[in-house]
Design a protein around this motif. Structure first.
Motif, PDB file in Angstrom:
ATOM      1  N   TYR A  51       0.840  -1.196   0.000  1.00  0.00           N
ATOM      2  CA  TYR A  51       0.000   0.000   0.000  1.00  0.00           C
ATOM      3  C   TYR A  51       0.876   1.247   0.000  1.00  0.00           C
ATOM      4  O   TYR A  51       1.942   1.264   0.624  1.00  0.00           O
ATOM      5  N   ARG A 261      -3.020  -1.177   9.858  1.00  0.00           N
ATOM      6  CA  ARG A 261      -3.381  -2.432   9.193  1.00  0.00           C
ATOM      7  C   ARG A 261      -2.785  -3.634   9.929  1.00  0.00           C
ATOM      8  O   ARG A 261      -3.420  -4.692  10.038  1.00  0.00           O
ATOM      9  N   ALA A 265      -4.805  -6.836  11.556  1.00  0.00           N
ATOM     10  CA  ALA A 265      -4.512  -8.179  11.047  1.00  0.00           C
ATOM     11  C   ALA A 265      -4.204  -9.150  12.175  1.00  0.00           C
ATOM     12  O   ALA A 265      -4.640 -10.312  12.163  1.00  0.00           O
ATOM     13  N   LYS A 286     -12.703 -10.503   6.962  1.00  0.00           N
ATOM     14  CA  LYS A 286     -11.766 -11.395   6.286  1.00  0.00           C
ATOM     15  C   LYS A 286     -10.352 -10.824   6.363  1.00  0.00           C
ATOM     16  O   LYS A 286     -10.150  -9.617   6.373  1.00  0.00           O
ATOM     17  N   GLU A 287      -9.402 -11.735   6.405  1.00  0.00           N
ATOM     18  CA  GLU A 287      -8.005 -11.308   6.476  1.00  0.00           C
ATOM     19  C   GLU A 287      -7.558 -10.659   5.163  1.00  0.00           C
ATOM     20  O   GLU A 287      -7.988 -11.066   4.075  1.00  0.00           O
ATOM     21  N   ASP A 288      -6.671  -9.678   5.282  1.00  0.00           N
ATOM     22  CA  ASP A 288      -6.054  -9.036   4.126  1.00  0.00           C
ATOM     23  C   ASP A 288      -4.799  -9.829   3.769  1.00  0.00           C
ATOM     24  O   ASP A 288      -3.762  -9.701   4.426  1.00  0.00           O
ATOM     25  N   ARG A 289      -4.885 -10.645   2.747  1.00  0.00           N
ATOM     26  CA  ARG A 289      -3.780 -11.532   2.391  1.00  0.00           C
ATOM     27  C   ARG A 289      -2.574 -10.796   1.807  1.00  0.00           C
ATOM     28  O   ARG A 289      -1.521 -11.406   1.592  1.00  0.00           O
ATOM     29  N   LYS A 290      -2.723  -9.508   1.558  1.00  0.00           N
ATOM     30  CA  LYS A 290      -1.549  -8.711   1.195  1.00  0.00           C
ATOM     31  C   LYS A 290      -0.692  -8.412   2.421  1.00  0.00           C
ATOM     32  O   LYS A 290       0.482  -8.092   2.299  1.00  0.00           O
ATOM     33  N   ILE A 291      -1.316  -8.495   3.596  1.00  0.00           N
ATOM     34  CA  ILE A 291      -0.677  -8.071   4.831  1.00  0.00           C
ATOM     35  C   ILE A 291      -0.240  -9.245   5.696  1.00  0.00           C
ATOM     36  O   ILE A 291       0.797  -9.190   6.360  1.00  0.00           O
TER      37      ILE A 291
END
Length: 301
Positions: A51, A261, A265, A286-291
């Motif tokens: 990000y 973020r 997470a 839902k989890e942020d799979r980028k993080i």
């Protein structure tokens, strides 16, 4: 600026150092109150962070409140069932461990939600089995315990700074999975979080600590000594994750350049892993799979 200088007297002096980042040699002086532009420009996106803007505070506050309500429910479930939770927080200096633990525990009952942040070992503790002083702080029935650094000091700062022998380091990497299997077999809900930050992110946070009248107590000689040991810490981290990431006790990697973020997470992962009564999955989200991800493969992305 003069006021900042007057209030930073307690911080240790370092002087200019040369740093190579992205193939370029840079100069960084922690004692210069002006943050270099090359750090300011890359403090969020450093290390390939996905990000380029921080999460907005309004959005963060709303999501955090929903998650903290769920944490209160989870703690009530622990009390009712006698279940136990233990979460380790590891990461480089200034990765955001303390702040994450604070918001995690902010509205939990402190009588049964403890944080453990041990100082250096006493002479008595140095003569004990390495894990012994940590075991003394493990959760009892109904407790939620966080560790702000843990036995994994022996996989990071100790070998990098020469505080343990290579033999002690190797023994730790070999024995720790067996130790953690016993924790899991005991029925403790066990989490290992690594908060991962980029180099410019760390430098910006060090600089902020150095010049903040509220935070300069956090900045120490060990931070200065570690500034030029980034690559050594990276090698130690990678070896640690490779050797101690197991299915029963995985390393949960959280990209933490944006503290907001990262905190969300961490809390989401804990809530999604606990089968507490009244869990609202819509509130947890839902989890942020980028993080967030697990193990060596997520570190390499």
């Amino acid at each position: 600026m003069k006021k900042a200088e007057e209030n930073a007297d307690a911080a240790p002096a370092a002087g200019p150092i040369k740093i190579r980042i992205g193939g370029k040699e840079r100069e960084f002086d922690i004692d210069n109150p002006e943050l270099p532009g090359w750090i300011d420009d890359n403090k969020l996106t450093a290390g390939g962070y996905p990000y380029d803007k921080k999460m907005k505070s309004e959005e963060y506050d709303k999501e955090l409140e929903r998650l903290q309500i769920e944490l209160v429910k989870a703690q009530a479930w622990l009390q009712a069932t006698g279940k136990r939770v233990m979460a380790l927080f590891e990461g480089r200096d200034a990765a955001g461990k303390g702040g994450t633990i604070f918001v995690l525990r902010q509205y939990m009952n402190p009588r049964t939600a403890r944080n453990v942040a041990l100082t250096k070992p006493t002479p008595t503790e140095l003569g004990q089995w390495y894990y012994q002083r940590y075991i003394d702080h493990f959760p009892t029935s109904g407790e939620f315990v966080t560790f702000d650094r843990s036995w994994y000091n022996r996989a990071g700062v100790e070998p990098v700074m020469g505080f343990c022998t290579p033999e002690q380091h190797e023994k730790f990497l070999d024995e720790t999975p067996h130790f953690e299997r016993m924790i899991c077999n005991e029925g403790i809900h066990f989490f290992k979080f690594w908060l991962n930050i980029g180099r410019e992110t760390q430098l910006e946070r060090f600089h902020d600590r150095r010049w903040s009248p509220l935070k300069n107590w956090k900045f120490s000689p060990i931070d200065i000594a570690g500034i030029n040991k980034w690559d050594d810490y990276t090698k130690a981290r990678d070896l640690m994750v490779e050797r101690t990431h197991k299915e029963f006790a995985p390393w949960i990697i959280v990209r933490a350049n944006d503290k907001r973020r990262a905190r969300l997470a961490v809390i989401q992962r804990i809530l999604l892993s606990l089968p507490y009564d009244g869990r609202d999955l819509d509130a947890v989200g839902k989890e942020d799979r980028k993080i967030i991800g697990e193990g060596p493969s997520f570190l390499e992305k």
